[in-house]
Scaffold this motif. Structure first.
Motif, short mmCIF file in Angstrom:
data_model
loop_
_atom_site.label_atom_id
_atom_site.label_comp_id
_atom_site.label_asym_id
_atom_site.label_seq_id
_atom_site.Cartn_x
_atom_site.Cartn_y
_atom_site.Cartn_z
N THR A 1 5.86 -5.96 1.12
CA THR A 1 6.11 -4.55 1.40
C THR A 1 5.84 -3.78 0.12
N LYS A 2 5.71 -2.49 0.26
CA LYS A 2 5.48 -1.62 -0.90
C LYS A 2 6.77 -1.46 -1.69
N LYS A 3 6.66 -1.52 -3.02
CA LYS A 3 7.81 -1.23 -3.87
C LYS A 3 7.96 0.28 -3.98
N THR A 4 9.16 0.76 -3.71
CA THR A 4 9.45 2.18 -3.79
C THR A 4 10.32 2.44 -5.01
N ASP A 5 9.93 3.40 -5.83
CA ASP A 5 10.73 3.75 -7.01
C ASP A 5 12.09 4.27 -6.58
N THR A 6 13.11 3.94 -7.37
CA THR A 6 14.44 4.51 -7.13
C THR A 6 14.57 5.77 -7.98
N ASP A 7 15.46 6.63 -7.59
CA ASP A 7 15.69 7.86 -8.34
C ASP A 7 17.18 8.16 -8.39
N TYR A 8 17.98 7.15 -8.76
CA TYR A 8 19.41 7.34 -8.84
C TYR A 8 19.77 8.06 -10.14
N GLU A 9 20.64 9.04 -10.02
CA GLU A 9 21.07 9.83 -11.16
C GLU A 9 21.85 8.97 -12.16
N CYS A 10 22.65 8.04 -11.63
CA CYS A 10 23.46 7.19 -12.49
C CYS A 10 23.75 5.88 -11.76
N GLU B 1 19.48 5.93 -16.85
CA GLU B 1 20.69 5.43 -17.49
C GLU B 1 20.51 4.02 -18.07
N GLN B 2 19.81 3.16 -17.36
CA GLN B 2 19.65 1.78 -17.80
C GLN B 2 18.43 1.57 -18.71
N GLY B 3 17.53 2.55 -18.74
CA GLY B 3 16.34 2.43 -19.57
C GLY B 3 15.35 1.41 -19.02
N LYS B 4 15.40 1.17 -17.73
CA LYS B 4 14.50 0.22 -17.05
C LYS B 4 14.04 0.86 -15.75
N THR B 5 13.01 0.30 -15.16
CA THR B 5 12.53 0.80 -13.88
C THR B 5 13.02 -0.12 -12.77
N TYR B 6 13.61 0.48 -11.73
CA TYR B 6 14.10 -0.26 -10.57
C TYR B 6 13.33 0.16 -9.34
N TYR B 7 13.23 -0.77 -8.40
CA TYR B 7 12.50 -0.52 -7.17
C TYR B 7 13.34 -0.91 -5.97
N GLN B 8 12.99 -0.35 -4.83
CA GLN B 8 13.56 -0.76 -3.55
C GLN B 8 12.46 -1.43 -2.75
N ILE C 1 11.97 -2.03 1.04
CA ILE C 1 12.59 -1.56 2.28
C ILE C 1 12.01 -2.30 3.49
N TYR C 2 12.88 -3.01 4.18
CA TYR C 2 12.54 -3.68 5.44
C TYR C 2 13.40 -3.06 6.54
N ASP C 3 13.15 -3.44 7.78
CA ASP C 3 13.88 -2.84 8.90
C ASP C 3 15.39 -2.99 8.77
N GLN C 4 15.86 -4.16 8.36
CA GLN C 4 17.29 -4.40 8.36
C GLN C 4 17.90 -4.66 6.99
N VAL C 5 17.09 -4.89 5.98
CA VAL C 5 17.61 -5.13 4.63
C VAL C 5 16.77 -4.34 3.63
N TRP D 1 16.33 -4.15 -0.40
CA TRP D 1 16.61 -4.85 -1.65
C TRP D 1 16.36 -3.89 -2.80
N ILE D 2 17.16 -3.99 -3.87
CA ILE D 2 16.98 -3.13 -5.05
C ILE D 2 17.02 -4.01 -6.30
N GLY D 3 16.14 -3.67 -7.26
CA GLY D 3 16.12 -4.42 -8.51
C GLY D 3 14.78 -4.29 -9.21
N ASN D 4 14.47 -5.30 -9.99
CA ASN D 4 13.19 -5.38 -10.67
C ASN D 4 12.90 -6.85 -10.97
N ALA D 5 11.70 -7.11 -11.49
CA ALA D 5 11.30 -8.50 -11.74
C ALA D 5 12.17 -9.15 -12.82
#
Length: 174
Positions: A50-59, A66-73, A75-79, A81-85
């Motif tokens: 699936t395509k990795k979608t950038d997150t845009d959480y304020e905190c 806030e963390q100084g890293k890039t996180y992705y979502q 997105i599947y129909d029922q789950v 996932w959030i994180g990075n490699a």
């Protein structure tokens, strides 16, 4: 006078600490995959790419700024996932189906699905994860039950509609 009091208090304190109820994230599995630090390969093998979608959480723990890293979502129909490699991925949102196909398990001790009732989840959580908090939501027939992971600032909540489990949400403090 103080010595007898302390000799009484110490065993009570130890008893309380030994009986503390905990909820450990490392024993959670969502749809057969470990909750913590799941790699892309395992997720893609289970659900497909699936395509990795950038997150845009304020905190919070998955805030890029806030963390100084890039996180992705992922997105599947029922789950979702959030994180990075680097840190791996965790399920941020689980949407349960009424047929009970998507399962949430804890330490191979209990399994919840869209067929699980609010009563079943509350009873399990009271045994394993106190303190928990139960909230009535503004929306009609929605309730949530939340708590924190052991020795952690982050936590979770389960969402119920008409007393049936419909969602699991990961939560991090802001």
């Amino acid at each position: 006078m103080i010595k007898p009091f302390l000799s009484f208090l110490l065993p009570l304190t130890l008893l309380f600490l030994l009986s503390e109820k905990t909820f450990l994230a490392e024993y959670i599995y969502v749809d057969g995959l470990a909750f913590q630090q799941q790699g892309l390969k395992s997720i893609f093998e289970k659900y497909g790419p699936t395509k990795k979608t950038d997150t845009d959480y304020e905190c919070g723990f998955h805030s890029n700024e806030e963390q100084g890293k890039t996180y992705y979502q992922l997105i599947y129909d029922q789950v979702t996932w959030i994180g990075n490699a680097e840190e791996g991925y965790i399920p941020e949102l689980v949407v349960f189906d009424s047929e009970g196909e998507i399962k949430w398990t804890y330490f191979q001790e209990i399994e919840f699905s869209g067929k699980s009732t609010q009563y079943e989840v509350e009873n399990f959580m009271k045994k394993k994860a106190e303190p928990i908090q139960i909230y009535r939501r503004d929306e009609n027939d929605l309730f949530s039950l939340g708590g924190r992971f052991t020795n952690a600032d982050d936590g979770f909540f389960f969402l119920f509609k008409q007393e049936k489990l419909i969602e699991f949400h990961y939560w991090s403090p802001c």
